[in-house]
Design a protein around this motif. Structure first.
Motif, short mmCIF file in Angstrom:
data_model
loop_
_atom_site.label_atom_id
_atom_site.label_comp_id
_atom_site.label_asym_id
_atom_site.label_seq_id
_atom_site.Cartn_x
_atom_site.Cartn_y
_atom_site.Cartn_z
N ARG A 154 -18.04 -46.08 -46.94
CA ARG A 154 -17.73 -47.39 -47.52
C ARG A 154 -16.69 -47.27 -48.63
O ARG A 154 -15.78 -48.08 -48.73
N THR A 155 -16.84 -46.23 -49.46
CA THR A 155 -15.91 -46.03 -50.56
C THR A 155 -14.48 -45.89 -50.05
O THR A 155 -13.52 -46.31 -50.71
N PHE A 156 -14.32 -45.31 -48.87
CA PHE A 156 -12.97 -45.11 -48.34
C PHE A 156 -12.56 -46.23 -47.38
O PHE A 156 -11.55 -46.12 -46.71
N ASP A 265 0.74 -37.90 -50.57
CA ASP A 265 1.72 -38.37 -49.59
C ASP A 265 1.69 -39.89 -49.51
O ASP A 265 0.72 -40.53 -49.93
N ASP A 266 2.75 -40.46 -48.95
CA ASP A 266 2.80 -41.90 -48.75
C ASP A 266 1.89 -42.24 -47.56
O ASP A 266 2.32 -42.23 -46.41
N ALA A 271 0.42 -43.57 -42.15
CA ALA A 271 -0.53 -44.26 -41.25
C ALA A 271 0.25 -45.09 -40.23
O ALA A 271 -0.11 -45.15 -39.06
N ASP A 272 1.35 -45.70 -40.68
CA ASP A 272 2.20 -46.47 -39.76
C ASP A 272 2.79 -45.55 -38.69
O ASP A 272 2.80 -45.90 -37.51
N ALA A 302 -3.81 -45.50 -51.47
CA ALA A 302 -3.76 -46.65 -50.54
C ALA A 302 -3.28 -46.18 -49.18
O ALA A 302 -2.32 -45.41 -49.09
N GLY A 303 -3.95 -46.63 -48.15
CA GLY A 303 -3.63 -46.20 -46.78
C GLY A 303 -4.68 -45.24 -46.25
O GLY A 303 -4.81 -45.06 -45.04
N ILE A 304 -5.46 -44.64 -47.15
CA ILE A 304 -6.48 -43.66 -46.71
C ILE A 304 -7.52 -44.35 -45.83
O ILE A 304 -8.13 -43.71 -44.96
N GLU A 305 -7.70 -45.66 -46.03
CA GLU A 305 -8.68 -46.41 -45.23
C GLU A 305 -8.26 -46.50 -43.77
O GLU A 305 -9.05 -46.88 -42.92
#
Ligand SMILES: *Cc1c(COP(=O)(O)O)cnc(C)c1O
Length: 495
Positions: A154-156, A265-266, A271-272, A302-305
């Motif tokens: 949930r945290t991620f 990292d970005d 992720a894109d 941000a994006g780790i999700e």
């Protein structure tokens, strides 16, 4: 009972492997005493104390074989407690000859410290020695472990399909993720698969790929941008070229806090890339992952999700003692597909559909019970205590970076994303950087390490031990500046 059996039972009257109540209490008290002394002594202990003379004295003695009978506990009426004293003293002496990874001065590699409350959980978990590889053997204990994993998912920001498994550290957690990705994307036909890492990816990823049966040339190194992040444009180009050449790109590894410089990292851009090219998106958060608990960390991660898998090291940014790593996956079925195994000897075990069988989600069958060492500190201290400690580390790193960057003898080109400050002597040779490192560590108050950044020797303060606070970081800054002055004073006058 027959008389013969009765006589046999009567003969075996003494079981030295099972200490009685008084012995358990006395031994635990002696151990607790040692731990309390140890913790009290940490602020004044040398940050690095591997003295060659001490090593030469202790190591040969400690390499001795165990005795047939306890050396001081085998007298009449003597219990294990009598033998424990000298052994504890020996252990205690051995702990001193070490890099003080637990102490406030440890800013080398990636520390954490080792919460005593987690060590206490270990003592309890191991004393009861329940089996938790299969849920039906101890469902309530599995629920304790599972509660922590679900909280992490949930945290991620992972979806309800997500699942996790606790292993021994980032390396095994990474192996678990790589095998899940490999199985999902390549099935049995692994020879043409390619994985993408950067020059700053932790070496455990290449090691995991090797253990997972990939050749060295199946791990491609994507160039980094000048701010030390994997270049998403270059990643796209490499993936496209590999695919055109008949390879099967299947795994993109981003890092949420590199070991070198703490750079994130970005993750959104990567992720894109992973989504557009249909490759598994893995985020290595072994060092930086738990900064997700803080507002600033969440922004940087941000994006780790969007990750298909995330590796975390509670023994780093959750401050646990060494030996706990976590793999989270977006779809729990991918772990089961990779690791579920049957054996006839397990045919009676059954299953509990509300709880996972961890043995089917990673490489291990029998394992130590790892739930309590996470659960107890989180409940005992509250998540807020961890959040605050991580926030403190972000503040300390920002402070150290400002101070070091302001020194004209030094350069600290990268503002820390997390809690690692990379710096070096301005215009210094590699030998001078190493001399600076040696001088800093000779202080005995801090212990730091170096790495290569763009091929140049670069020093780093990794502020992640929960015991490291303002006073020690300020002291570290002073020590670095004085050492820089001393090293540069040795320079000849320019021609
Ligand atoms: C420490 C680390 C690892 C390896 O984890 P271990 O727990 O040492 O096996 C992997 N990735 C990163 C970014 C790390 O810092």
């Amino acid at each position: 009972m027959t008389a013969a059996v009765r006589a046999y039972v009567a003969r075996v009257s003494d079981y030295p492997l099972e200490p009685g109540r008084a012995d358990i209490q006395a031994m635990a008290a002696a151990a607790a005493e040692m731990v309390a002394d140890f913790v009290e002594g940490l602020p004044d202990a040398p940050a690095y104390a591997v003295d060659p003379a001490q090593v030469a004295r202790l190591v040969p003695r400690l390499l001795r074989e165990p005795p047939e009978r306890p050396v001081s506990g085998d007298g009449p009426g003597a219990g294990p407690t009598d033998a424990l004293g000298p052994l504890l003293a020996e252990f205690r002496e051995a702990t001193v000859v070490a890099a003080d990874v637990a102490g406030p001065g440890y800013m080398a590699y990636v520390g954490g410290g080792g919460l005593v409350t987690s060590a206490l959980a270990e003592f309890l978990a191991r004393a009861v020695n329940r089996y938790t590889g299969l849920a039906t053997f101890a469902p309530a204990l599995v629920a304790i472990e599972e509660s922590v994993l679900r909280w992490m998912c949930r945290t991620f920001g992972l979806p309800a399909t997500a699942a996790g498994v606790v292993s021994t550290g980032g390396s095994l957690a990474t192996l678990t993720a790589v095998v899940a990705a490999r199985t999902q994307a390549l099935g049995e036909d692994i020879g043409r698969g390619t994985a993408y890492v950067s020059a700053y990816t932790h070496r455990c990823v290449a090691k995991a790929a090797h253990v997972a049966g990939l050749r060295r040339d199946q791990v491609r190194v994507v160039p980094s941008t000048p701010d030390l992040r994997m270049d998403p444009v270059a990643a796209v180009a490499m993936i496209a070229a590999d695919r055109a050449a008949g390879r099967v790109p299947f795994l993109l590894v981003a890092t949420g806090g590199t070991t070198h410089t703490g750079t994130v990292d970005d993750l959104v851009a990567l992720a894109d890339v992973a989504a557009a090219h249909e490759v598994w998106f893995h985020v290595d958060g072994a060092y930086g992952g738990f900064f997700q608990l803080t507002e600033r960390g969440r922004a940087r991660l941000a994006g780790i999700e969007r990750a298909d898998s995330i590796v975390l090291d509670p023994h780093k940014s959750l401050f646990l003692p060494h030996g706990t790593g976590v793999t989270l996956v977006r779809d729990g079925a991918t772990l089961r597909r990779a690791f579920a195994a049957d054996g006839h000897y397990l045919q009676d075990a059954g299953a509990d559909d509300r709880l996972p069988d961890y043995a089917d989600m990673g490489p291990e069958l029998t394992r130590d019970y790892r739930g309590l060492r996470l659960w107890l500190p989180l409940h005992l201290h509250g998540v807020g205590a961890f959040r605050d400690a991580l926030d403190e580390k972000l503040d300390l790193a920002a402070f150290a970076h400002l101070e070091l960057a302001a020194d004209p003898r030094l350069e600290a080109p990268w503002a820390p994303d997390l809690s690692t400050v990379a710096f070096r002597l301005r215009d210094g040779t590699a030998d001078e950087q190493r001399a600076l490192l040696a001088r800093v560590n000779a202080s005995g108050r801090v212990f730091i390490s170096s790495t290569l950044v763009e091929g140049r020797v670069t020093l780093r303060l990794c502020i992640i031990t929960f015991r490291t606070h303002r006073d020690r970081v300020a002291e570290a800054v002073d020590i670095v500046r004085e050492a820089a002055a001393a090293v540069t004073a040795g320079r000849g006058t320019p021609a």
